[in-house]
Design a protein around this motif. Structure first.
Motif, PDB file in Angstrom:
ATOM      1  N   GLN A  57       0.845  -1.210   0.000  1.00 35.84           N
ATOM      2  CA  GLN A  57       0.000   0.000   0.000  1.00 35.84           C
ATOM      3  C   GLN A  57       0.874   1.252   0.000  1.00 35.84           C
ATOM      4  OE1 GLN A  57      -1.900  -1.216   3.552  1.00 35.84           O
ATOM      5  NE2 GLN A  57      -3.391  -2.514   2.507  1.00 35.84           N
ATOM      6  N   GLU A  58       1.899   1.217   0.843  1.00 33.24           N
ATOM      7  CA  GLU A  58       2.793   2.374   0.938  1.00 33.24           C
ATOM      8  C   GLU A  58       3.507   2.613  -0.399  1.00 33.24           C
ATOM      9  OE1 GLU A  58       5.338   2.249   4.367  1.00 33.24           O
ATOM     10  OE2 GLU A  58       6.660   3.793   3.548  1.00 33.24           O
ATOM     11  N   ALA A  59       3.988   1.529  -1.005  1.00 34.65           N
ATOM     12  CA  ALA A  59       4.704   1.664  -2.288  1.00 34.65           C
ATOM     13  C   ALA A  59       3.785   2.264  -3.357  1.00 34.65           C
ATOM     14  CB  ALA A  59       5.217   0.299  -2.736  1.00 34.65           C
ATOM     15  N   LEU A  60       2.538   1.807  -3.387  1.00 32.68           N
ATOM     16  CA  LEU A  60       1.601   2.292  -4.410  1.00 32.68           C
ATOM     17  C   LEU A  60       1.217   3.755  -4.167  1.00 32.68           C
ATOM     18  CD1 LEU A  60      -0.538  -0.956  -4.639  1.00 32.68           C
ATOM     19  CD2 LEU A  60       0.628   0.102  -6.585  1.00 32.68           C
ATOM     20  N   LEU A  61       0.954   4.091  -2.911  1.00 29.70           N
ATOM     21  CA  LEU A  61       0.565   5.477  -2.606  1.00 29.70           C
ATOM     22  C   LEU A  61       1.742   6.415  -2.870  1.00 29.70           C
ATOM     23  CD1 LEU A  61      -1.537   7.472  -1.583  1.00 29.70           C
ATOM     24  CD2 LEU A  61      -0.830   6.965   0.753  1.00 29.70           C
ATOM     25  N   GLU A  62       2.923   5.983  -2.465  1.00 30.83           N
ATOM     26  CA  GLU A  62       4.108   6.825  -2.662  1.00 30.83           C
ATOM     27  C   GLU A  62       4.325   7.075  -4.158  1.00 30.83           C
ATOM     28  OE1 GLU A  62       7.475   5.486  -0.404  1.00 30.83           O
ATOM     29  OE2 GLU A  62       8.830   6.811  -1.481  1.00 30.83           O
ATOM     30  N   ARG A  63       4.203   6.028  -4.921  1.00 30.98           N
ATOM     31  CA  ARG A  63       4.385   6.141  -6.366  1.00 30.98           C
ATOM     32  C   ARG A  63       3.387   7.151  -6.962  1.00 30.98           C
ATOM     33  NH1 ARG A  63       7.338   4.205 -11.002  1.00 30.98           N
ATOM     34  NH2 ARG A  63       6.644   5.938 -12.239  1.00 30.98           N
ATOM     35  N   ALA A  64       2.137   7.035  -6.518  1.00 27.18           N
ATOM     36  CA  ALA A  64       1.095   7.910  -7.052  1.00 27.18           C
ATOM     37  C   ALA A  64       1.383   9.371  -6.716  1.00 27.18           C
ATOM     38  CB  ALA A  64      -0.267   7.500  -6.492  1.00 27.18           C
ATOM     39  N   VAL A  65       1.762   9.621  -5.451  1.00 32.76           N
ATOM     40  CA  VAL A  65       2.003  11.006  -5.034  1.00 32.76           C
ATOM     41  C   VAL A  65       3.205  11.588  -5.788  1.00 32.76           C
ATOM     42  CG1 VAL A  65       2.636  12.483  -3.083  1.00 32.76           C
ATOM     43  CG2 VAL A  65       0.961  10.671  -2.756  1.00 32.76           C
ATOM     44  N   LYS A  66       4.268  10.800  -5.888  1.00 32.60           N
ATOM     45  CA  LYS A  66       5.485  11.291  -6.566  1.00 32.60           C
ATOM     46  C   LYS A  66       5.204  11.649  -8.012  1.00 32.60           C
ATOM     47  CE  LYS A  66       9.341   9.103  -4.161  1.00 32.60           C
ATOM     48  NZ  LYS A  66      10.080   7.840  -4.094  1.00 32.60           N
ATOM     49  N   ASP A  67       4.390  10.862  -8.650  1.00 35.42           N
ATOM     50  CA  ASP A  67       4.156  11.003 -10.080  1.00 35.42           C
ATOM     51  C   ASP A  67       3.054  12.024 -10.416  1.00 35.42           C
ATOM     52  OD1 ASP A  67       5.244  10.119 -12.358  1.00 35.42           O
ATOM     53  OD2 ASP A  67       4.037   8.314 -12.568  1.00 35.42           O
ATOM     54  N   ALA A  68       2.267  12.419  -9.397  1.00 36.92           N
ATOM     55  CA  ALA A  68       1.098  13.280  -9.657  1.00 36.92           C
ATOM     56  C   ALA A  68       1.525  14.684 -10.066  1.00 36.92           C
ATOM     57  CB  ALA A  68       0.246  13.345  -8.398  1.00 36.92           C
ATOM     58  N   LYS A  69       0.728  15.293 -10.936  1.00 35.35           N
ATOM     59  CA  LYS A  69       1.021  16.677 -11.323  1.00 35.35           C
ATOM     60  C   LYS A  69       0.519  17.632 -10.238  1.00 35.35           C
ATOM     61  CE  LYS A  69      -3.224  17.529 -13.911  1.00 35.35           C
ATOM     62  NZ  LYS A  69      -3.845  17.724 -15.192  1.00 35.35           N
ATOM     63  N   GLU A  70       0.995  18.847 -10.275  1.00 35.15           N
ATOM     64  CA  GLU A  70       0.577  19.863  -9.308  1.00 35.15           C
ATOM     65  C   GLU A  70      -0.948  20.040  -9.386  1.00 35.15           C
ATOM     66  OE1 GLU A  70       2.933  23.418  -9.579  1.00 35.15           O
ATOM     67  OE2 GLU A  70       1.314  24.551  -8.620  1.00 35.15           O
ATOM     68  N   GLY A  71      -1.588  20.048  -8.244  1.00 33.30           N
ATOM     69  CA  GLY A  71      -3.042  20.244  -8.198  1.00 33.30           C
ATOM     70  C   GLY A  71      -3.838  18.951  -8.315  1.00 33.30           C
ATOM     71  N   ALA A  72      -3.167  17.851  -8.642  1.00 28.88           N
ATOM     72  CA  ALA A  72      -3.901  16.586  -8.789  1.00 28.88           C
ATOM     73  C   ALA A  72      -4.420  16.114  -7.429  1.00 28.88           C
ATOM     74  CB  ALA A  72      -3.001  15.515  -9.404  1.00 28.88           C
ATOM     75  N   VAL A  73      -5.579  15.478  -7.471  1.00 26.77           N
ATOM     76  CA  VAL A  73      -6.174  14.905  -6.257  1.00 26.77           C
ATOM     77  C   VAL A  73      -5.801  13.424  -6.203  1.00 26.77           C
ATOM     78  CG1 VAL A  73      -8.409  14.149  -5.318  1.00 26.77           C
ATOM     79  CG2 VAL A  73      -8.102  16.510  -6.066  1.00 26.77           C
ATOM     80  N   ILE A  74      -5.403  12.977  -5.021  1.00 29.75           N
ATOM     81  CA  ILE A  74      -5.096  11.544  -4.848  1.00 29.75           C
ATOM     82  C   ILE A  74      -6.009  11.022  -3.738  1.00 29.75           C
ATOM     83  CG2 ILE A  74      -3.292   9.859  -4.247  1.00 29.75           C
ATOM     84  CD1 ILE A  74      -1.656  12.822  -5.031  1.00 29.75           C
TER      85      ILE A  74
END
Ligand SMILES: C[S@@+](CC[C@H](N)C(=O)[O-])C[C@H]1O[C@@H](n2cnc3c(N)ncnc32)[C@H](O)[C@@H]1O
Length: 348
Positions: free
Chosen positions: A265-282
């Motif tokens: 879970q941590e690996a997936l969430l971390e990946r998503a946050v790192k890759d997200a563009k500015e202003g993106a909702v996660i």
């Protein structure tokens, strides 16, 4: 052993057979012990030992529940011995809610509107299988728990949005986002079988033009997540929020499973946050109750990464989480849903 067998008294036979097989028990043994009255066995026991035996929960798991500070713990333990409440999501892009309610009524499926979510119906009674109804085959509804449906409402289905569900099979949240107004949705899914289930749902809901699927490992996705406005991270978990449907989990799960789930879970969430563009909702959601897979994952990721902040996971239907303000928890004994945790983040 008691834990297994006391359960036998409370389960439908078909379900019990499945549970016994998964737990490696013979049905003869299960049948014998199912005749025992649990209240007789717990006479003389007290405290956690009593709860553990009476509600068929191994002591290590009971400890997890206590650490998670589940409100009204004994009511929760009692509720998870019973069948789940069934919910369906109306395909509002294909039919008006009132019309679906009428059609279901004619098929002797009794439903009522939900007080919180306009596109969710509570199933009060039905005979046979919902998936055999013509309304199901026509894609006029999907079977989806209310807590799971809440996730897309929290994400916010604003028009124009491009959405990705990075653990997206079988496609419930991605299709829901499209129904709520998102322009396009992408499903990333590691399992070809689960991707197939998503494909089937997309076809049934007539969304082929709007939802795409890529089979990949989202800890290393084969496309960048930076073009998406909304990223849903709904990773695998211990499924402890689904104990009403899968009581055998109490016998099968080990503490080590929770630890390994939380790492993924941590690996997936971390990946998503790192890759997200500015202003993106996660949006981070899991159908479980343990702290290790919910707020602790979130706190670790927030502690490691900058340029990301928490925002209110609204609408608030569940209990506000004390550990991480702005996030919410839902419980079967309070909200009649699966046990769920939902958090919303924004990439700064
Ligand atoms: C809780 S389910 C997701 C449900 C889905 N979001 C929905 O709304 O229908 C978790 C999914 O994550 C998938 N999964 C597990 N590890 C993954 C990974 N590394 N990359 C992508 N998908 C993964 C599982 O196969 C499973 O289908």
């Amino acid at each position: 052993m008691f834990e297994v067998l006391l359960q036998a008294r409370k389960q439908k036979w078909s379900r019990l057979k499945k549970a016994a097989t998964r737990a490696g028990l013979s049905m003869t043994l299960v049948k014998e012990i199912s005749k025992i009255d649990p209240s007789e066995i717990v006479k003389g026991l007290s405290g956690d030992r009593r709860l553990s035996v009476l509600y068929s929960v191994p002591e290590w798991l009971l400890k997890e529940f206590k650490t998670a500070e589940i409100p009204q713990l004994e009511r929760f333990l009692n509720r998870i011995q019973q069948d789940p409440q069934l919910w369906i999501r109306v395909s509002t892009h294909l039919i008006r809610k009132g019309e679906l309610i009428e059609r279901l009524k004619r098929n002797r499926v009794e439903v009522v509107e939900d007080e919180h979510l306009f596109d969710v119906l509570k199933v009060l009674s039905f005979r046979g299988s919902l998936s055999k109804l013509s309304e199901f085959r026509e894609g006029l509804f999907a079977v989806q728990d209310k807590a799971s449906a809440l996730v897309s409402h929290v994400a916010g289905g604003v028009k124009r949005f491009k959405v990705v569900d990075i653990t997206g099979g079988p496609g419930l949240k991605a299709t829901h986002m499209v129904q709520l107004g998102s322009l396009r949705a992408m499903i990333l899914e590691i399992s070809p079988r689960r991707a197939g289930e998503a494909r089937e749902l997309i076809r049934r809901l007539r969304m082929d033009e709007k939802v795409d699927i890529i089979v990949c490992d989202s800890t290393r996705p084969s496309l960048s997540l930076s073009k998406f406005d909304v990223i849903i991270v709904d990773p695998p978990c211990s499924n402890l929020g689904r104990l009403c449907s899968n009581p055998e989990l109490k016998l099968i799960l080990r503490r080590s499973d929770i630890v390994s789930m939380s790492k993924l879970q941590e690996a997936l969430l971390e990946r998503a946050v790192k890759d997200a563009k500015e202003g993106a909702v996660i949006v981070y959601s899991v159908c479980t109750i343990t702290l290790s897979e919910t707020s602790h994952v979130l706190k670790r990721v927030l502690g490691k990464l900058d340029r990301v902040s928490l925002t209110e996971a609204e609408p608030l239907i569940g209990v506000p989480d004390r550990d991480v303000p702005g996030t919410q928890r839902l419980y079967p004994h309070i909200h009649e849903t699966q046990g769920f945790y939902i958090a919303k983040l924004v990439r700064d």
